[in-house]
Write an enzyme that holds these catalytic residues in place. Structure first.
Site, PDB file in Angstrom:
ATOM      1  N   GLU A 148       0.813  -1.222   0.000  1.00 29.83           N
ATOM      2  CA  GLU A 148       0.000   0.000   0.000  1.00 29.83           C
ATOM      3  C   GLU A 148       0.846   1.271   0.000  1.00 29.83           C
ATOM      4  O   GLU A 148       0.787   2.068   0.939  1.00 29.83           O
ATOM      5  CB  GLU A 148      -0.978  -0.001   1.172  1.00 29.83           C
ATOM      6  CG  GLU A 148      -2.015  -1.101   1.062  1.00 29.83           C
ATOM      7  CD  GLU A 148      -3.155  -0.963   2.074  1.00 29.83           C
ATOM      8  OE1 GLU A 148      -2.947  -0.328   3.124  1.00 29.83           O
ATOM      9  OE2 GLU A 148      -4.230  -1.507   1.801  1.00 29.83           O
ATOM     10  N   GLU A 304      -6.616  -7.969  -0.799  1.00 35.26           N
ATOM     11  CA  GLU A 304      -7.073  -8.029   0.595  1.00 35.26           C
ATOM     12  C   GLU A 304      -8.543  -7.656   0.699  1.00 35.26           C
ATOM     13  O   GLU A 304      -9.002  -6.729   0.029  1.00 35.26           O
ATOM     14  CB  GLU A 304      -6.318  -7.006   1.468  1.00 35.26           C
ATOM     15  CG  GLU A 304      -4.845  -7.230   1.651  1.00 35.26           C
ATOM     16  CD  GLU A 304      -4.227  -6.127   2.533  1.00 35.26           C
ATOM     17  OE1 GLU A 304      -4.959  -5.487   3.324  1.00 35.26           O
ATOM     18  OE2 GLU A 304      -3.015  -5.901   2.401  1.00 35.26           O
TER      19      GLU A 304
HETATM   20  C1  GLA Z   1      -4.206  -2.688   4.872  1.00 33.85           C
HETATM   21  C2  GLA Z   1      -2.844  -3.316   4.983  1.00 33.85           C
HETATM   22  C3  GLA Z   1      -2.815  -4.549   5.825  1.00 33.85           C
HETATM   23  C4  GLA Z   1      -3.728  -4.430   7.015  1.00 33.85           C
HETATM   24  C5  GLA Z   1      -5.112  -4.093   6.554  1.00 33.85           C
HETATM   25  C6  GLA Z   1      -6.113  -4.029   7.653  1.00 33.85           C
HETATM   26  O1  GLA Z   1      -4.877  -3.038   3.742  1.00 33.85           O
HETATM   27  O2  GLA Z   1      -2.260  -3.601   3.739  1.00 33.85           O
HETATM   28  O3  GLA Z   1      -1.485  -4.759   6.241  1.00 33.85           O
HETATM   29  O4  GLA Z   1      -3.253  -3.451   7.873  1.00 33.85           O
HETATM   30  O5  GLA Z   1      -5.076  -2.835   5.934  1.00 33.85           O
HETATM   31  O6  GLA Z   1      -7.398  -3.737   7.174  1.00 33.85           O
END
Ligand code: GLA
Ligand code: ZN
Length: 666
Positions: A148, A304
């Site tokens: 991210e 995710e």
């Molecule tokens: C982000 C991060 C993860 C985690 C999630 C939690 O997407 O990439 O490492 O912290 O949020 O929702």
């Protein structure tokens, strides 16, 4: 290049946070849920490099060996988004400086200065070792660079790099003065080192607006490019040792700071993290998936999502029974080839201990969440044929990060104008009618579309006017709105009357733009008698070659057009001069859109979305309402490939129910 041959199903997995007996238990649980992949090594830098001169891959070796034994596919992350403590201790410059000018210290993640040579050096060292060691492992299916990317840095290294970036862009200081219109307030600069990065004590007016939007927009472009350089550094390092495995980084949907259209060009595959809030409309989720697919006009990965709840929203409600399943199918319907969770086992401590996971703190498979994950896992084993299939759309909806930045930096006319909300206001019309939409950059090829919609198309860069004119000339329909055609790439106004470059196309002149506070609204009446509301901004429009589609019925501009239609070449241009309520907007768009031909299924509240291969069509039917709905007649007698059951006229679609129908195209 490697390709997926099954729907990757799994997610972030951190065995390093657990003892070895738990690893064994995890493997057994994964098998039970048909989890076939894991994303590992996202946050392990401090373990891989405990001090400056020491690398230790023994634990990662062991994790990979364990997963390989169980034939798990691996999404291998590079660990570069959370820095080891020693790096901050020895080289404080790796930490970011924020908009307030404060240098950040060890403690958070996603906090490295992208222009720190020290950070770049250690990234390269680590990534080359990882790629050398694991690049040839057959079970590594894709590289997950960093995590991210985002945020911003305003440190002195960034300032220096920004000046170089500007010199490359503008060549001369005169060109820069002109671009930023620095004569305004007498801010002319005479040498590159007089340029100061945006700062709360510099050109900021408040947290949102700055005195020179041209500077701030360029800084956003520069920051996006700086982080993209970080990504490319890792990608190119991996490529030296591994030419076979695709490389991605997980994006964040409509995240503001990074120009994802530009990023996607450097990525083999787009992947993204989907975290809607309890009140995010499903149409917004769908739009964001479409945007992620639109970045490359290719299927993407869902990197995710949470199986149950989040921890970082103000209100982290549970996903209701069936919701995660329906959400996963919506994701696939809009172009995802993988379904992955954050995370597989819920953490013991740290701020994410309340974040949902496949394996909850109770440590058994006897939970509602696990059962739902296992059910979906079983269903997905039959869906590998969907991998790589396409979404086809005749409607292009323009999304542009430059406009996103420029529009929201602009001081006036209305502080409540938010870019993503405006785009969504239009997307929703198509979503509610089950009309497929492709999200496009303003510089994309429009030739496949019947209709191109560009709400608040504020910044019109070079070439865009010509491309749209050509599209309409050839018979296309173009829809645009208030706050369009206003500025050039440097945020300077296109002179000669709004909407500048679109004036001839739209056949109108907007003389003034009124701003309406939340407590104010105009009334309007459309030509068919529909009465409605105008809020936020209201253009005062003069017709040139266009015809009026309705008028304001209040305020001093009552009787003047609120929306217009113009014929240009073989095509049509619609201009909507204000924020209309949904029904009034629909009345206008119904004239521009051939709803009957474009809709996959009308007169239903169900979402109906299609993907195609050359030989088959897959129709996803989902219920995101709160009531049971009838199954539209067109599906009666078809086979739902998820359950293997044929549906009949009595079939009810309960909330969150999902069907996937397959049809041969030959
Ligand atoms: C982000 C991060 C993860 C985690 C999630 C939690 O997407 O990439 O490492 O912290 O949020 O929702
Ligand atoms: Zn910096």
């Amino acid at each position: 290049m490697k390709k997926f041959n099954q729907v990757l199903y799994g997610g972030d997995y951190n065995p390093n946070q657990w003892s070895k007996d738990i690893w064994q238990e995890d493997q057994a649980f994964f098998k039970k849920a048909n989890i076939n992949s894991t994303t590992i090594n996202v946050f392990s830098w401090a373990k891989l490099q405990p001090s400056e001169a020491v690398y230790d891959f023994s634990e990662l070796d062991e994790i990979i060996a364990t997963l390989a034994k169980d034939e798990k596919e691996i999404v291998l992350a590079t660990s570069t988004s959370a820095l080891p403590a020693w790096m901050f201790k020895h080289y404080p410059e790796v930490g970011r400086v924020d908009f307030e000018g404060r240098r950040h210290r060890f403690g958070q993640r996603h906090n490295a200065c992208p222009n720190s040579r020290v950070y770049q050096h250690y990234v390269k060292e680590l990534v080359s070792r990882l790629a050398q060691r694991y690049g040839q492992q057959p079970q590594v299916s894709i590289w997950h660079v960093n995590n991210e990317y985002g945020g911003e840095c305003y440190c002195e290294n960034c300032e220096k790099a920004f000046r170089v970036w500007l010199q490359e862009k503008y060549g001369t200081i005169e060109a820069l003065n002109k671009a930023w219109n620095l004569e305004f307030w007498g801010h002319t600069v005479y040498s590159w080192d007089e340029i100061v990065v945006p700062n709360v004590l510099g050109d900021a007016m408040d947290q949102r607006n700055t005195a020179f939007a041209g500077l701030s927009i360029d800084y956003r472009r520069f920051m996006s490019d700086s982080m993209l350089e970080n990504y490319k550094l890792e990608r190119d390092t991996i490529r030296q040792y591994d030419q076979e495995t695709p490389i991605t980084t997980n994006l964040m949907g409509t995240y503001k700071n990074l120009d994802y259209f530009k990023w996607a060009k450097e990525m083999d595959l787009v992947s993204w993290d989907n975290y809607p809030s309890f009140d995010t409309p499903w149409s917004m989720v769908a739009m964001t998936h479409d945007l992620m697919r639109g970045l490359k006009h290719q299927p993407f990965m869902l990197m995710e999502q949470t199986p149950s709840q989040q921890n970082w929203q103000p209100y982290n409600s549970l996903k209701k029974p069936g919701q995660m399943r329906a959400q996963s199918y919506q994701t696939m319907a809009h172009g995802a080839d993988t379904i992955q969770f954050f995370q597989l086992r819920r953490s013991l401590g740290g701020c994410e201990k309340f974040h949902g996971a496949v394996i909850e703190h109770v440590g058994t498979t006897e939970t509602r969440v696990f059962r739902e994950v296992a059910q979906l896992g079983e269903e997905l084993t039959q869906l590998s044929e969907i991998i790589g299939t396409k979404n086809v759309a005749k409607v292009g909806l323009v999304f542009d990060w430059d406009t996103y930045w420029a529009l929201e930096y602009t001081s006036g006319p209305n502080q409540d104008l938010y870019y993503v909300d405006q785009i969504h206001h239009y997307y929703r019309y198509f979503y509610e009618r089950n009309i497929a939409v492709e999200m496009v950059a303003p510089t994309d090829d429009f030739s496949e579309f019947e209709l191109v919609v560009a709400p608040v198309c504020y910044m019109v860069k070079e070439g865009v006017k010509e491309a749209i004119e050509q599209f309409v000339q050839a018979g296309g329909t173009f829809v645009t709105t208030f706050m369009s055609g206003i500025v050039d790439q440097s945020d300077n106004v296109h002179l000669g009357g709004y909407p500048g470059p679109f004036r001839k196309l739209a056949g109108i002149w907007v003389e003034e733009i009124d701003a309406l506070a939340p407590s104010q609204e105009n009334t309007i009446q459309l030509n068919d008698g529909t009465q409605g509301k105008s809020t936020l901004l209201a253009d005062i429009i003069h017709l040139e070659t266009a015809e009026s589609l309705g008028e304001y019925t209040s305020n001093f501009y009552q009787g003047q057009p609120v929306a217009t239609k113009n014929t240009y070449g073989k095509g049509q241009v619609y201009y909507v001069g204000t924020q209309l309520d949904a029904d009034s907007l629909a009345t206008i768009l119904d004239q521009a859109v051939d709803v009957d031909t474009l809709s996959t299924c009308l007169a239903t509240k169900l979402e109906v979305t299609k993907r195609h291969s050359d030989s088959s069509e897959y129709t996803f039917v989902m219920n995101f309402t709160h009531t049971a709905e009838d199954l539209p007649a067109q599906f009666v007698g078809q086979l739902d490939i998820l359950t293997g059951q044929e549906v009949n006229a009595e079939t009810k679609v309960e909330p969150y129910d999902t069907f996937v129908f397959k049809r041969n195209l030959s």
